[in-house]
Design a protein around this motif. Sequence first.
Motif, mmCIF file in Angstrom:
data_model
loop_
_atom_site.group_PDB
_atom_site.id
_atom_site.type_symbol
_atom_site.label_atom_id
_atom_site.label_comp_id
_atom_site.label_asym_id
_atom_site.label_seq_id
_atom_site.Cartn_x
_atom_site.Cartn_y
_atom_site.Cartn_z
ATOM 1 N N LEU A 139 -6.082 8.300 -3.553
ATOM 2 C CA LEU A 139 -6.089 9.030 -2.283
ATOM 3 C C LEU A 139 -6.039 10.534 -2.522
ATOM 4 N N SER A 140 -5.205 10.958 -3.456
ATOM 5 C CA SER A 140 -5.093 12.382 -3.793
ATOM 6 C C SER A 140 -6.405 12.917 -4.341
ATOM 7 N N GLY A 155 -13.894 6.862 -13.423
ATOM 8 C CA GLY A 155 -12.548 7.022 -12.881
ATOM 9 C C GLY A 155 -11.589 7.734 -13.804
ATOM 10 N N GLY A 156 -11.995 7.967 -15.021
ATOM 11 C CA GLY A 156 -11.121 8.597 -16.003
ATOM 12 C C GLY A 156 -11.216 10.100 -15.980
ATOM 13 N N PRO A 157 -10.476 10.738 -16.896
ATOM 14 C CA PRO A 157 -9.539 10.104 -17.841
ATOM 15 C C PRO A 157 -8.218 9.744 -17.163
ATOM 16 N N GLY A 158 -7.762 8.533 -17.415
ATOM 17 C CA GLY A 158 -6.489 8.056 -16.881
ATOM 18 C C GLY A 158 -6.403 8.097 -15.370
ATOM 19 N N ASN A 159 -7.436 7.623 -14.687
ATOM 20 C CA ASN A 159 -7.502 7.590 -13.216
ATOM 21 C C ASN A 159 -7.536 8.980 -12.586
ATOM 22 N N ALA A 160 -7.847 10.013 -13.372
ATOM 23 C CA ALA A 160 -7.828 11.384 -12.860
ATOM 24 C C ALA A 160 -8.935 11.653 -11.854
ATOM 25 N N THR A 161 -10.010 10.869 -11.888
ATOM 26 C CA THR A 161 -11.115 11.068 -10.944
ATOM 27 C C THR A 161 -11.341 9.852 -10.057
ATOM 28 N N MET A 162 -10.504 8.850 -10.162
ATOM 29 C CA MET A 162 -10.687 7.622 -9.381
ATOM 30 C C MET A 162 -10.638 7.922 -7.881
ATOM 31 N N SER A 163 -11.578 7.358 -7.141
ATOM 32 C CA SER A 163 -11.596 7.482 -5.688
ATOM 33 C C SER A 163 -11.087 6.185 -5.051
ATOM 34 N N ILE A 164 -10.901 6.209 -3.744
ATOM 35 C CA ILE A 164 -10.436 5.009 -3.047
ATOM 36 C C ILE A 164 -11.460 3.894 -3.167
ATOM 37 N N SER A 165 -12.740 4.244 -3.043
ATOM 38 C CA SER A 165 -13.790 3.222 -3.129
ATOM 39 C C SER A 165 -13.834 2.570 -4.501
ATOM 40 N N GLN A 166 -13.622 3.371 -5.552
ATOM 41 C CA GLN A 166 -13.603 2.777 -6.891
ATOM 42 C C GLN A 166 -12.387 1.880 -7.070
ATOM 43 N N TYR A 167 -11.281 2.264 -6.470
ATOM 44 C CA TYR A 167 -10.078 1.429 -6.546
ATOM 45 C C TYR A 167 -10.319 0.087 -5.854
ATOM 46 N N ILE A 168 -11.023 0.113 -4.736
ATOM 47 C CA ILE A 168 -11.385 -1.136 -4.042
ATOM 48 C C ILE A 168 -12.260 -2.005 -4.943
ATOM 49 N N LEU A 211 0.824 -1.203 0.000
ATOM 50 C CA LEU A 211 0.000 0.000 0.000
ATOM 51 C C LEU A 211 0.865 1.263 0.000
ATOM 52 N N LEU A 212 1.983 1.212 0.685
ATOM 53 C CA LEU A 212 2.851 2.377 0.824
ATOM 54 C C LEU A 212 3.554 2.748 -0.473
ATOM 55 N N VAL A 213 3.701 1.793 -1.390
ATOM 56 C CA VAL A 213 4.405 2.059 -2.651
ATOM 57 C C VAL A 213 3.481 1.977 -3.863
ATOM 58 N N ASP A 214 2.180 1.859 -3.624
ATOM 59 C CA ASP A 214 1.203 1.721 -4.706
ATOM 60 C C ASP A 214 0.870 3.098 -5.281
ATOM 61 N N THR A 215 1.310 3.358 -6.506
ATOM 62 C CA THR A 215 1.089 4.670 -7.130
ATOM 63 C C THR A 215 -0.389 4.900 -7.467
ATOM 64 N N THR A 216 -1.101 3.832 -7.830
ATOM 65 C CA THR A 216 -2.529 3.971 -8.132
ATOM 66 C C THR A 216 -3.306 4.351 -6.880
ATOM 67 N N PHE A 217 -2.932 3.755 -5.751
ATOM 68 C CA PHE A 217 -3.574 4.112 -4.485
ATOM 69 C C PHE A 217 -3.296 5.572 -4.140
#
Length: 307
Positions: A82-83, A252-265, A72-78
Amino acid sequence: MERERSHTVKAINTGDSLQKKSNLTGWAFVLLAVIGIVAFYFYPMIQALLLSFKSGKGANLEFSGLANYKRLLVDTTFRTALSNTFIYLIIQVPVMIILGLFISVLLNDSTLRFRSFFRTAIFLPCVTSLVAYSVVFKYLFAPDGMVNQFLMGLHIIGDPIQWITDPFWAKITIIIAVTWRWTGYNMIFYLSSLQNIDQSIYEAAKIDGANAFTQFFKITVPLLKPIILFTSITSTIGTLQIFDEIMNITKGGPGNATMSISQYIYNLSFKYSPDFGYAATVSYSIVILIIVLSIIQFKVAGDNKNG
């Protein structure tokens, strides 16, 4: 004397038995609710925590210790998710709370006509289907949608804004959608609290020469402090769990620009190769964030006894 003592003892025993009976009756009423809470809340939470220490694909899971938390600490997608979630939190929550408070003060005015209509209209989005309103927003903010046509008709913009496909404007679209839906929810809490404030306080303030601005910040806001704290915490929890709007409007797009933590789960569990152990780990990151932010909000708000 002996008879009086015996009567007193009997009365005490009778009172004790009635008290025990009353306690048993009370527990009988709450027992079903307690069982339901334990079965559907605490048991899944414990199982999810245990699952976060396992790794593997699908149902083939093995205990891996803290491997998921290290990942989790090195996961760039997370980090991206999170951001994005914090951007929604920092912008949308204050706007929703301030707007809800402002609207509730306006609709609490006894001289305002059609108050019931306005209250219903503003609260109505809260009971609207999440999927239905998300789809409507997607069409409204399309390149050839009504929003762009309206702005171009007023000559505010020259070319259509890419509300869905541009990373910046896609976030703005999500914030607008969430604010539109949940502002009325906060408004109802503020409105009900405003109606319980003694109007003589405002009348005394007017006699002392306080204008509407002073009354709002010196009377209304301090008296609504517990409700503001409550709505800020519930809005924070809801924003950290935001999913439906993103899934249905931008995916979640474009390119994960709007992805939230819940969507990542969701993606970890159902879209990518199922990794339920790591998904549970990401889920607990939300739990930790909620606890930390709630504590901060309580500290910032201060103790009511000292306020």
